[in-house]
Structures are given as C-alpha cells and as structure tokens.
Design an enzyme around this catalytic site. Structure first.
Site, PDB file in Angstrom:
ATOM      1  N   HIS A  45     -39.555  -8.892 -58.059  1.00  0.00           N
ATOM      2  CA  HIS A  45     -38.880  -8.004 -58.143  1.00  0.00           C
ATOM      3  C   HIS A  45     -39.084  -7.605 -57.122  1.00  0.00           C
ATOM      4  O   HIS A  45     -39.822  -7.999 -55.543  1.00  0.00           O
ATOM      5  CB  HIS A  45     -39.164  -6.536 -59.134  1.00  0.00           C
ATOM      6  CG  HIS A  45     -40.540  -6.346 -58.945  1.00  0.00           C
ATOM      7  ND1 HIS A  45     -41.691  -5.997 -58.521  1.00  0.00           N
ATOM      8  CD2 HIS A  45     -41.456  -6.786 -60.036  1.00  0.00           C
ATOM      9  CE1 HIS A  45     -42.763  -5.927 -58.610  1.00  0.00           C
ATOM     10  NE2 HIS A  45     -42.782  -6.305 -59.656  1.00  0.00           N
ATOM     11  N   HIS A  64     -42.684  -7.334 -55.328  1.00  0.00           N
ATOM     12  CA  HIS A  64     -43.185  -9.075 -54.902  1.00  0.00           C
ATOM     13  C   HIS A  64     -41.745  -9.570 -53.578  1.00  0.00           C
ATOM     14  O   HIS A  64     -42.611 -10.650 -52.664  1.00  0.00           O
ATOM     15  CB  HIS A  64     -42.489 -10.086 -55.800  1.00  0.00           C
ATOM     16  CG  HIS A  64     -43.214  -9.973 -57.228  1.00  0.00           C
ATOM     17  ND1 HIS A  64     -42.449  -9.622 -58.388  1.00  0.00           N
ATOM     18  CD2 HIS A  64     -44.386 -10.095 -57.259  1.00  0.00           C
ATOM     19  CE1 HIS A  64     -43.192 -10.034 -59.433  1.00  0.00           C
ATOM     20  NE2 HIS A  64     -44.273 -10.176 -59.111  1.00  0.00           N
ATOM     21  N   GLN A  85     -57.408  -7.033 -59.676  1.00  0.00           N
ATOM     22  CA  GLN A  85     -57.224  -8.654 -59.700  1.00  0.00           C
ATOM     23  C   GLN A  85     -57.459  -8.380 -57.926  1.00  0.00           C
ATOM     24  O   GLN A  85     -58.339  -9.706 -58.016  1.00  0.00           O
ATOM     25  CB  GLN A  85     -55.962  -7.956 -59.943  1.00  0.00           C
ATOM     26  CG  GLN A  85     -55.146 -10.223 -59.659  1.00  0.00           C
ATOM     27  CD  GLN A  85     -54.193 -10.508 -61.027  1.00  0.00           C
ATOM     28  OE1 GLN A  85     -53.742 -10.813 -61.773  1.00  0.00           O
ATOM     29  NE2 GLN A  85     -53.087 -10.460 -59.615  1.00  0.00           N
TER      30      GLN A  85
END
Length: 304
Positions: free
Chosen positions: A33, A36, A147
């Site tokens: 999307h 990204h 992350q």
C-alpha cells in the site's frame, strides 16, 4: 524486474555487490500500500539499488484464512515507487524440512505487542532477509515501531553491517495509519477508527503539558474513543527501551492502541523518542482519503 526465487535473487544481489553499489531494502508480507510506497521511495532515493521482498511469512501470520495479496499488483506498486527489483519466494524455499533457527530476544517481543503479537517471528523473517540481501540500509515504518526497534537491536547484536532507517507513519487525513488491514473495513468504519488515533495524539499532548501519571493519561483518553463497530483492546504507554508499561512517563516512549473489529486487530502507535516529537508531534506523512473507499482502496495503491 521481478525475481521469482531465492536463486534468481541471489544472482542479482551478487552482481550488485560486484559493482559495489549500495542497496536499500524494504521487506514486506505482500498486500503493498502507500505506506510501503513511501519506504520504497526512500530506499530508491538513498541507494543505488532498491530491493523489495514479498513473502507472506508463514511463521508470522496468525492461523486462519490464507493471507490476501496480489503479487502482480505488489510488483507494479513497488516498481512504480522506484524499486529496482522485487524478490518473491515460497514456503518451500523459506522453510524447507528441518528449519529450526529463530531470533530470540527474550520476552521483549511479548512486552512490545502483547500475547496476540508475533513479533519474534516477524523479526526472524526480517533478519533472514537482511542476511540474504546484505543491504547497506533497510527501511521500516514507524507504524510498526515495535518491530522496527527490535530489528534494529537484532542487527546490532548480530554485528550485521546494515543501517536500519525509520520512516514516518503514512496516515489518512482523519488520522488513521494506512494498513493492508483497512481493506476489510468500509469508509464508515475507517472514520470510526479515527477516534483511536485522535485519542493517542491527545495523550501525547497531555504529556507535553506536564501530566506524567500513565494511568491518569489513559483514563483521560478512553472517553475520546467512540466505537460502535469496533472494540478497544488496549491503550498502553511503553518504554521504547524496555517495552515495559510505564507508570510515570519518561522519554523515550511509545503510545500504543489496538482496536478490534470483525476479528481483526488494528494497531496504532505514536513513537516519542525526544522532546521535539513530544511537543510538536511525529513527522507523519498525510494523504487524502479516497472518495470511493470500497472500490478505490486497492486502486489508489497502484502507480498511475
């Protein structure tokens, strides 16, 4: 260029290394999307070669229906955003019989994402790709700050020669961070989700005024969340160093919230690493909402 196997990817990477070109990478599960796309643009602008990996990491994805992504659409978006190559692969290549190596970071992943998260598996996937591609720089969005921080720590601990670059969260103008999960919701539900984003930002502003008790802050934010179709799973204020829940607010910290709708968890985060971010807010990237949500969510993510 699409490289449809690890062996094809290795040949390309070896040639890039021979030419001593810098590599920037963006590692994805697929279903790309505009968030990204921003990572890819930065990787392309700051390196000679930008490589995007597309693999729905089977150890990271929760059990349930097959992960939804369209590889052709992902390749088109990645190349349109400036990628030099897209590497895709399969479970058979990534997890052959006998695979047993995982990146262990103690209980840090559990602290960061709670019992429903799969950060250990996500970090393992990212580190494997970094070892394979050997990038100069690898790019991670602040939407998934847990992350990003754990990958950065793993790279340092394992002495990998790669710089981890953080990229601001891409948000719709109503505050909701763009995510592949949003394809499951309609425009009305998206507007409802915006109250979580506003509550988290309210919390940041309250800290900036001097409020320091985490529970008082959380209590003040919850009434701002006006859910009908969703349920609030959690609001937390975490140390960005230890991922422990803070009682008294200290920099750096993460404001985290999770909404649940139709069985899907939708997280939002604000990373506050310093005083400037605390006072003025993060350097988010804002994009317009599509006029026709249901039809246009996927179309907007393809290069025009």
């Amino acid at each position: 260029m699409h490289l449809a196997s690890l062996s094809a990817g290795k040949t390309f990477i070896t040639d890039v290394a021979r030419r001593r070109q810098t590599i920037g990478t963006v590692h994805t599960l697929g279903a790309l999307h505009l968030g990204h796309a921003e990572l890819i643009r930065r990787a392309a602008a700051e390196n000679d070669v930008a490589i995007v990996t597309v693999y729905p990491n089977k150890i990271q994805l929760s059990p349930g229906p097959e992960y939804e992504f369209n590889l052709e659409d992902d390749i088109a978006l990645a190349l349109g955003a400036g990628a030099s190559a897209v590497i895709s692969t399969t479970d058979a290549e990534m997890f052959p019989p006998g695979y047993r190596t995982f990146v262990s970071q103690g209980d840090y992943p559990l602290r960061a994402s709670g019992p429903h998260g799969l950060l250990k598996e996500g970090v393992t996937g990212c580190i494997r790709w970094i070892c394979f591609v050997r990038p100069t720089r690898s790019y991670f969005g602040l939407k998934d700050i847990g992350q990003a921080l754990l990958v950065k720590q793993a790279v340092a601990d394992l002495l990998l020669d790669c710089e981890i670059r953080f990229v601001p969260t891409v948000r719709y103008r109503n505050g909701v961070p763009i995510s592949s999960r949003l394809r499951h919701f309609n425009r009305f539900e998206l507007d409802e989700l915006s109250s979580l984003s506003m509550a988290l930002n309210h919390l940041r502003k309250e800290v900036a005024t001097g409020v320091s008790c985490a529970q008082d802050l959380i209590d003040s934010a919850k009434p701002l969340i006006t859910f009908g179709q969703f349920e609030l799973e959690s609001i937390r204020i975490l140390s960005a160093d230890s991922f422990e829940d803070q009682e008294q607010i200290e920099l750096p910290f993460i404001i985290s919230g999770v909404a649940v709708g139709h069985g899907i968890r939708v997280p939002d985060n604000i990373y506050v690493p310093d005083q400037d971010t605390l006072l003025h807010g993060p350097a988010d990237i804002w994009i317009d909402l599509p006029e026709r949500w249901e039809c246009d969510f996927q179309a907007q993510c393809r290069p025009g």
